[in-house]
Design a protein around this motif. Structure first.
Motif, PDB file in Angstrom:
ATOM      1  N   UNK A  65       0.836  -1.206   0.000  1.00 20.28           N
ATOM      2  CA  UNK A  65       0.000   0.000   0.000  1.00 20.28           C
ATOM      3  C   UNK A  65       0.867   1.251   0.000  1.00 20.28           C
ATOM      4  N   UNK A  66       1.930   1.246   0.792  1.00 14.05           N
ATOM      5  CA  UNK A  66       2.824   2.400   0.849  1.00 14.05           C
ATOM      6  C   UNK A  66       3.543   2.607  -0.474  1.00 14.05           C
ATOM      7  N   UNK A  67       3.728   1.529  -1.215  1.00 15.87           N
ATOM      8  CA  UNK A  67       4.375   1.617  -2.528  1.00 15.87           C
ATOM      9  C   UNK A  67       3.399   2.086  -3.607  1.00 15.87           C
ATOM     10  N   UNK A  68       2.103   2.117  -3.280  1.00 14.45           N
ATOM     11  CA  UNK A  68       1.113   2.566  -4.240  1.00 14.45           C
ATOM     12  C   UNK A  68       0.589   1.489  -5.157  1.00 14.45           C
ATOM     13  N   UNK A  69       0.861   0.224  -4.841  1.00 18.68           N
ATOM     14  CA  UNK A  69       0.402  -0.871  -5.697  1.00 18.68           C
ATOM     15  C   UNK A  69      -1.014  -1.314  -5.366  1.00 18.68           C
ATOM     16  N   UNK A  70      -1.433  -1.110  -4.119  1.00 15.17           N
ATOM     17  CA  UNK A  70      -2.769  -1.514  -3.707  1.00 15.17           C
ATOM     18  C   UNK A  70      -3.410  -0.424  -2.852  1.00 15.17           C
ATOM     19  N   UNK A  71      -4.733  -0.492  -2.711  1.00  9.64           N
ATOM     20  CA  UNK A  71      -5.458   0.336  -1.748  1.00  9.64           C
ATOM     21  C   UNK A  71      -6.348  -0.575  -0.936  1.00  9.64           C
ATOM     22  N   UNK A  72      -6.508  -0.244   0.347  1.00  7.06           N
ATOM     23  CA  UNK A  72      -7.345  -1.066   1.239  1.00  7.06           C
ATOM     24  C   UNK A  72      -8.504  -0.221   1.748  1.00  7.06           C
ATOM     25  N   UNK A  73      -9.700  -0.793   1.648  1.00  6.80           N
ATOM     26  CA  UNK A  73     -10.913  -0.093   2.067  1.00  6.80           C
ATOM     27  C   UNK A  73     -11.651  -0.946   3.091  1.00  6.80           C
ATOM     28  N   UNK A  74     -11.946  -0.362   4.208  1.00  5.21           N
ATOM     29  CA  UNK A  74     -12.646  -1.091   5.260  1.00  5.21           C
ATOM     30  C   UNK A  74     -14.006  -1.578   4.751  1.00  5.21           C
ATOM     31  N   UNK A  75     -14.280  -2.816   4.984  1.00  3.75           N
ATOM     32  CA  UNK A  75     -15.507  -3.513   4.595  1.00  3.75           C
ATOM     33  C   UNK A  75     -15.594  -3.818   3.093  1.00  3.75           C
ATOM     34  N   UNK A  76     -14.866  -3.094   2.273  1.00  2.00           N
ATOM     35  CA  UNK A  76     -14.918  -3.353   0.823  1.00  2.00           C
ATOM     36  C   UNK A  76     -13.828  -4.320   0.378  1.00  2.00           C
ATOM     37  N   UNK A  77     -12.672  -4.255   0.989  1.00  2.00           N
ATOM     38  CA  UNK A  77     -11.600  -5.167   0.624  1.00  2.00           C
ATOM     39  C   UNK A  77     -10.342  -4.455   0.139  1.00  2.00           C
ATOM     40  N   UNK A  78      -9.442  -5.240  -0.421  1.00  2.00           N
ATOM     41  CA  UNK A  78      -8.148  -4.748  -0.919  1.00  2.00           C
ATOM     42  C   UNK A  78      -8.134  -4.840  -2.430  1.00  2.00           C
ATOM     43  N   UNK A  79      -7.698  -3.753  -3.078  1.00  2.00           N
ATOM     44  CA  UNK A  79      -7.753  -3.669  -4.538  1.00  2.00           C
ATOM     45  C   UNK A  79      -6.395  -3.267  -5.109  1.00  2.00           C
ATOM     46  N   UNK A  80      -6.056  -3.875  -6.247  1.00  2.00           N
ATOM     47  CA  UNK A  80      -4.869  -3.476  -6.992  1.00  2.00           C
ATOM     48  C   UNK A  80      -5.135  -2.139  -7.663  1.00  2.00           C
ATOM     49  N   UNK A  81      -4.172  -1.232  -7.576  1.00  2.00           N
ATOM     50  CA  UNK A  81      -4.308   0.047  -8.254  1.00  2.00           C
ATOM     51  C   UNK A  81      -4.258  -0.173  -9.772  1.00  2.00           C
ATOM     52  N   UNK A  82      -5.249   0.311 -10.518  1.00  2.00           N
ATOM     53  CA  UNK A  82      -5.257   0.083 -11.976  1.00  2.00           C
ATOM     54  C   UNK A  82      -4.012   0.616 -12.667  1.00  2.00           C
TER      55      UNK A  82
END
Length: 249
Positions: A65-82
């Motif tokens: 996440x700190x590298x900007x490869x993913x974002x984490x959203x509470x209750x929604x999940x973890x997503x790869x940055x497009x």
């Protein structure tokens, strides 16, 4: 749950588990195809896949996440940055000029050159040789100074006698062989593999140990089918991708 399934890895207990897991996930993210889903499995599912605790998994995801490869959203999940894509593509377009042009914008340092035995894994390319001329170079981005790749060449000794080492700080070996030495190049065979950075590559390219890299092997042939040069290049996995264009006509 998505169909995203990172490769399994054998964890080395001498290295931090979170680090190894983050590097494995990183390689999977950077190597994914555009059609792959962006949503990752849950922390619990990923932890089970790697055989680590949820706490370890969270630390690994925090790194990405700190590298900007993913974002984490509470209750929604973890997503790869497009936009989590590798940088400047290395394009293998099927011509010597394309390979020469690829190195434009690079500053090249000749780290060492001399002669030595042909490595066992490359010996099949030089069945008539026990020794070859060797060259080791480091290339950096001209604008940022950031290391992008390091390359080792093994060249037939009779050709090396006609190579000025200084030329290799200005041009790729392919151009030197063709335009300076005067060799009639017939073809170049390229092989690209995904690997993890060893200690030398980690140091030279300024990337973490075991981070993903592209391992390129290029074999240059003359008109008689004889191998003139073999180069092994390690590219930073977060800066390059390979595109191959085939003419169907």
């Amino acid at each position: 749950m998505t169909s995203f399934a990172p490769d399994s890895i054998v964890l080395n207990r001498k290295l931090p588990l979170w680090y190894q897991v983050s590097q494995s996930l990183r390689a999977s993210i950077l190597g994914r195809s555009p059609q792959d889903p962006l949503r990752l499995p849950t922390e619990e599912q990923l932890a089970g896949h790697y055989g680590v605790s949820v706490l370890t998994m969270r630390q690994a995801l925090k790194e990405l996440e700190e590298e900007g490869l993913i974002t984490r959203h509470r209750r929604r999940g973890t997503f790869i940055e497009p936009d989590a894509q590798r940088g400047a593509p290395v394009r293998l377009l099927g011509s010597v000029d394309a390979i020469v042009a690829q190195q434009s914008g690079m500053v090249t340092e000749l780290l060492e050159h001399g002669s030595g035995p042909v490595p066992a894994e490359l010996a099949g390319f030089f069945p008539d040789l026990e020794q070859a001329a060797t060259y080791h170079r480091l290339r950096c981005d001209e604008k940022t100074g950031e290391p992008t790749n390091h390359a080792r060449n093994w060249v037939r000794p009779e050709l090396a006698d006609r190579i000025d080492a200084e030329d290799l700080t200005r041009w790729p070996m392919t151009k030197v062989l063709r335009d300076v030495v005067g060799v009639d190049i017939s073809r170049i065979t390229d092989t690209v593999e995904a690997r993890l950075a060893d200690p030398e590559t980690s140091r030279l390219l300024q990337v973490p140990l075991l981070s993903p890299i592209l391992h390129y092997t290029g074999v240059t042939y003359d008109q008689r089918g004889r191998v003139l040069d073999v180069v092994v290049i390690h590219y930073r996995g977060d800066r390059f991708s390979f595109t191959v264009t085939l003419d169907a006509h």
